[in-house]
Design a protein around this motif. Sequence first.
Motif, PDB file in Angstrom:
ATOM      1  N   LEU A 240       1.817   5.561   3.430  1.00 17.28           N
ATOM      2  CA  LEU A 240       2.545   6.784   3.055  1.00 17.28           C
ATOM      3  C   LEU A 240       3.834   6.927   3.866  1.00 17.28           C
ATOM      4  CD1 LEU A 240      -0.459   9.260   2.740  1.00 17.28           C
ATOM      5  CD2 LEU A 240       0.791   8.150   0.868  1.00 17.28           C
ATOM      6  N   GLU A 241       3.774   6.515   5.135  1.00 24.02           N
ATOM      7  CA  GLU A 241       4.966   6.597   5.973  1.00 24.02           C
ATOM      8  C   GLU A 241       6.059   5.650   5.459  1.00 24.02           C
ATOM      9  OE1 GLU A 241       4.422   5.710  10.117  1.00 24.02           O
ATOM     10  OE2 GLU A 241       6.458   6.367  10.625  1.00 24.02           O
ATOM     11  N   LEU A 242       5.636   4.427   5.089  1.00 22.33           N
ATOM     12  CA  LEU A 242       6.622   3.481   4.553  1.00 22.33           C
ATOM     13  C   LEU A 242       7.245   4.019   3.265  1.00 22.33           C
ATOM     14  CD1 LEU A 242       4.880   0.023   5.186  1.00 22.33           C
ATOM     15  CD2 LEU A 242       6.710   1.113   6.502  1.00 22.33           C
ATOM     16  N   ILE A 243       6.419   4.659   2.440  1.00 26.64           N
ATOM     17  CA  ILE A 243       6.954   5.251   1.204  1.00 26.64           C
ATOM     18  C   ILE A 243       7.989   6.326   1.548  1.00 26.64           C
ATOM     19  CG2 ILE A 243       6.389   6.688  -0.822  1.00 26.64           C
ATOM     20  CD1 ILE A 243       3.698   5.210  -1.004  1.00 26.64           C
ATOM     21  N   SER A 244       7.665   7.155   2.560  1.00 24.16           N
ATOM     22  CA  SER A 244       8.583   8.257   2.887  1.00 24.16           C
ATOM     23  C   SER A 244       9.857   7.729   3.545  1.00 24.16           C
ATOM     24  CB  SER A 244       7.881   9.281   3.773  1.00 24.16           C
ATOM     25  OG  SER A 244       7.715   8.754   5.072  1.00 24.16           O
ATOM     26  N   LEU A 245       9.761   6.566   4.219  1.00 22.41           N
ATOM     27  CA  LEU A 245      10.944   5.988   4.876  1.00 22.41           C
ATOM     28  C   LEU A 245      11.819   5.195   3.908  1.00 22.41           C
ATOM     29  CD1 LEU A 245       9.357   4.567   8.180  1.00 22.41           C
ATOM     30  CD2 LEU A 245      10.942   6.516   7.999  1.00 22.41           C
ATOM     31  N   LYS A 246      11.277   4.863   2.760  1.00 23.44           N
ATOM     32  CA  LYS A 246      11.987   4.013   1.797  1.00 23.44           C
ATOM     33  C   LYS A 246      13.322   4.639   1.400  1.00 23.44           C
ATOM     34  CE  LYS A 246      11.582   3.966  -2.733  1.00 23.44           C
ATOM     35  NZ  LYS A 246      12.986   3.760  -3.083  1.00 23.44           N
ATOM     36  N   PRO A 247      14.419   3.918   1.638  1.00 26.51           N
ATOM     37  CA  PRO A 247      15.692   4.460   1.171  1.00 26.51           C
ATOM     38  C   PRO A 247      15.798   4.338  -0.351  1.00 26.51           C
ATOM     39  CG  PRO A 247      16.032   2.322   2.199  1.00 26.51           C
ATOM     40  CD  PRO A 247      14.572   2.639   2.339  1.00 26.51           C
ATOM     41  N   ASP A 248      16.753   5.020  -0.889  1.00 28.79           N
ATOM     42  CA  ASP A 248      16.901   5.131  -2.333  1.00 28.79           C
ATOM     43  C   ASP A 248      17.173   3.799  -3.018  1.00 28.79           C
ATOM     44  OD1 ASP A 248      16.609   7.350  -3.973  1.00 28.79           O
ATOM     45  OD2 ASP A 248      18.700   7.173  -4.625  1.00 28.79           O
ATOM     46  N   ASN A 249      17.749   2.861  -2.291  1.00 33.11           N
ATOM     47  CA  ASN A 249      18.158   1.600  -2.927  1.00 33.11           C
ATOM     48  C   ASN A 249      17.171   0.458  -2.712  1.00 33.11           C
ATOM     49  OD1 ASN A 249      18.676   1.480  -0.237  1.00 33.11           O
ATOM     50  ND2 ASN A 249      20.701   0.567  -0.403  1.00 33.11           N
ATOM     51  N   ILE A 250      15.955   0.765  -2.238  1.00 27.65           N
ATOM     52  CA  ILE A 250      14.931  -0.285  -2.089  1.00 27.65           C
ATOM     53  C   ILE A 250      13.774   0.010  -3.040  1.00 27.65           C
ATOM     54  CG2 ILE A 250      13.130  -1.204  -0.545  1.00 27.65           C
ATOM     55  CD1 ILE A 250      15.069  -1.196   1.729  1.00 27.65           C
ATOM     56  N   GLU A 251      13.322  -1.038  -3.733  1.00 30.29           N
ATOM     57  CA  GLU A 251      12.128  -0.947  -4.588  1.00 30.29           C
ATOM     58  C   GLU A 251      10.941  -1.372  -3.732  1.00 30.29           C
ATOM     59  OE1 GLU A 251      12.597  -0.305  -7.956  1.00 30.29           O
ATOM     60  OE2 GLU A 251      10.601  -0.685  -8.790  1.00 30.29           O
ATOM     61  N   LEU A 252       9.908  -0.545  -3.698  1.00 30.85           N
ATOM     62  CA  LEU A 252       8.728  -0.854  -2.888  1.00 30.85           C
ATOM     63  C   LEU A 252       7.547  -1.136  -3.813  1.00 30.85           C
ATOM     64  CD1 LEU A 252       7.544  -0.951   0.039  1.00 30.85           C
ATOM     65  CD2 LEU A 252       7.016   1.480  -0.223  1.00 30.85           C
ATOM     66  N   VAL A 253       6.920  -2.289  -3.613  1.00 32.84           N
ATOM     67  CA  VAL A 253       5.821  -2.703  -4.487  1.00 32.84           C
ATOM     68  C   VAL A 253       4.568  -2.876  -3.628  1.00 32.84           C
ATOM     69  CG1 VAL A 253       5.017  -4.476  -6.097  1.00 32.84           C
ATOM     70  CG2 VAL A 253       7.446  -3.886  -6.011  1.00 32.84           C
ATOM     71  N   ILE A 254       3.513  -2.170  -3.987  1.00 32.84           N
ATOM     72  CA  ILE A 254       2.287  -2.165  -3.179  1.00 32.84           C
ATOM     73  C   ILE A 254       1.149  -2.700  -4.030  1.00 32.84           C
ATOM     74  CG2 ILE A 254       0.688  -0.681  -1.890  1.00 32.84           C
ATOM     75  CD1 ILE A 254       3.133   1.373  -1.787  1.00 32.84           C
ATOM     76  N   THR A 255       0.461  -3.741  -3.544  1.00 32.43           N
ATOM     77  CA  THR A 255      -0.630  -4.298  -4.346  1.00 32.43           C
ATOM     78  C   THR A 255      -1.970  -4.217  -3.613  1.00 32.43           C
ATOM     79  OG1 THR A 255      -0.617  -6.604  -3.597  1.00 32.43           O
ATOM     80  CG2 THR A 255       1.030  -6.006  -5.251  1.00 32.43           C
ATOM     81  N   GLY A 256      -3.002  -4.509  -4.374  1.00 36.55           N
ATOM     82  CA  GLY A 256      -4.355  -4.568  -3.822  1.00 36.55           C
ATOM     83  C   GLY A 256      -5.287  -3.575  -4.496  1.00 36.55           C
ATOM     84  N   ARG A 257      -6.522  -3.994  -4.667  1.00 34.80           N
ATOM     85  CA  ARG A 257      -7.495  -3.092  -5.291  1.00 34.80           C
ATOM     86  C   ARG A 257      -7.746  -1.879  -4.393  1.00 34.80           C
ATOM     87  NH1 ARG A 257     -12.703  -6.202  -6.519  1.00 34.80           N
ATOM     88  NH2 ARG A 257     -11.230  -7.837  -7.085  1.00 34.80           N
ATOM     89  N   GLY A 258      -8.253  -0.842  -5.000  1.00 36.96           N
ATOM     90  CA  GLY A 258      -8.652   0.328  -4.216  1.00 36.96           C
ATOM     91  C   GLY A 258      -7.519   1.151  -3.664  1.00 36.96           C
ATOM     92  N   ALA A 259      -6.403   1.264  -4.401  1.00 34.17           N
ATOM     93  CA  ALA A 259      -5.293   2.105  -3.925  1.00 34.17           C
ATOM     94  C   ALA A 259      -5.791   3.525  -3.693  1.00 34.17           C
ATOM     95  CB  ALA A 259      -4.161   2.119  -4.949  1.00 34.17           C
ATOM     96  N   ASP A 260      -5.402   4.081  -2.561  1.00 36.41           N
ATOM     97  CA  ASP A 260      -5.809   5.440  -2.225  1.00 36.41           C
ATOM     98  C   ASP A 260      -5.124   6.454  -3.163  1.00 36.41           C
ATOM     99  OD1 ASP A 260      -7.108   6.943   0.327  1.00 36.41           O
ATOM    100  OD2 ASP A 260      -5.412   8.098  -0.468  1.00 36.41           O
ATOM    101  N   PRO A 261      -5.839   7.496  -3.564  1.00 36.51           N
ATOM    102  CA  PRO A 261      -5.243   8.511  -4.454  1.00 36.51           C
ATOM    103  C   PRO A 261      -3.940   9.090  -3.917  1.00 36.51           C
ATOM    104  CG  PRO A 261      -7.609   8.891  -4.229  1.00 36.51           C
ATOM    105  CD  PRO A 261      -7.263   7.776  -3.293  1.00 36.51           C
ATOM    106  N   LYS A 262      -3.817   9.167  -2.567  1.00 39.14           N
ATOM    107  CA  LYS A 262      -2.576   9.707  -2.000  1.00 39.14           C
ATOM    108  C   LYS A 262      -1.396   8.750  -2.227  1.00 39.14           C
ATOM    109  CE  LYS A 262      -4.933  10.564   1.729  1.00 39.14           C
ATOM    110  NZ  LYS A 262      -5.434  10.829   3.082  1.00 39.14           N
ATOM    111  N   VAL A 263      -1.707   7.437  -2.219  1.00 42.85           N
ATOM    112  CA  VAL A 263      -0.668   6.435  -2.491  1.00 42.85           C
ATOM    113  C   VAL A 263      -0.276   6.505  -3.970  1.00 42.85           C
ATOM    114  CG1 VAL A 263      -0.178   3.943  -2.567  1.00 42.85           C
ATOM    115  CG2 VAL A 263      -1.395   4.929  -0.595  1.00 42.85           C
TER     116      VAL A 263
END
Lengths: 171, 171
Positions: free
Chosen positions: B119-142
């Motif tokens: 969640l911290e990495l998501i909040s730090l992500k600047p507007d011009n970066i695409e963030l891709v998160i993989t893996g089973r069991g993604a948390d509902p907050k993610v």
Amino acid sequence: MKGYVQVYTGDGKGKTTAALGLSIRAAGSGLRVYIAQFIKMGEYSEIKALAKFSDLITVEQFGLGRFIKGKPSEEDIEAARNGISKVKSLMGLAKYDIIVLEEANVAAACGVISVEDILELISLKPDNIELVITGRGADPKVIEKADLVTEMKEIKHYYQKGVQARVGIEK
Amino acid sequence: MKGYVQVYTGDGKGKTTAALGLSIRAAGSGLRVYIAQFIKMGEYSEIKALAKFSDLITVEQFGLGRFIKGKPSEEDIEAARNGISKVKSLMGLAKYDIIVLEEANVAAACGVISVEDILELISLKPDNIELVITGRGADPKVIEKADLVTEMKEIKHYYQKGVQARVGIEK
């Protein structure tokens, strides 16, 4: 290598992308891949990327590059039929280890090919070829014949927020 | 390019493969990609394939290459923490257009990182970066924070037939 039949279907993002990743991973270990694209045509970013593997990955396009709404034209059908004939001929050769029928489920659903065409290719598949079939709306008969089926389910999509397809990400 | 947060989760085949395809397509159009692998380590076929794009795609491994059962070791946690720190530092730089957190959901589920790290990495992500998160069991907050979420749902898998992971296909 013993080959199986894989199907990637569903309405979520990731089907074509997974087929692309699968092809590149395979080429990374020296396997030879043939990709028949049934709907798309043109110079997409993935075609540019695949060019780096031109010794191992061959891409041919059998679609006219447009979404088919309503009754497909003679040209749409002829282009797709050429694809089916081509893949059929490859099933008898030891030229490729993996054959990808990109968007074949969509092509069948909109009538440019038939579900029976796909089933015939599955039945003709020799033991040493891996067959990968993508596209939303896979027919239950195709799913029944497949060894591995993943449904890419859309939980959330940014198109709903009005995001347009971006070069390098979606196209 | 405006960047979003994409999540690929679920128990079906195709998550890592889609992230791989996405990275290669992006490189095909000149985008720069950073892949942090949180669970795997070693010379997989995809690493070999990605080497063809070493000018545009960087892969770093922050896992010890084993499945974590029970309590993770100090080494597992330290390796994963290095990954989080590294990605955090990249969020402030204009070095990459796409950052992939490969198997981060799994790493969070087994406790080598925390959901809050993601969640911290998501909040730090600047507007011009695409963030891709993989893996089973993604948390509902993610999932809640993501812009695009695809669940790869296993409809059928040939592992159930006893098929082993094959070089060039699964590894």
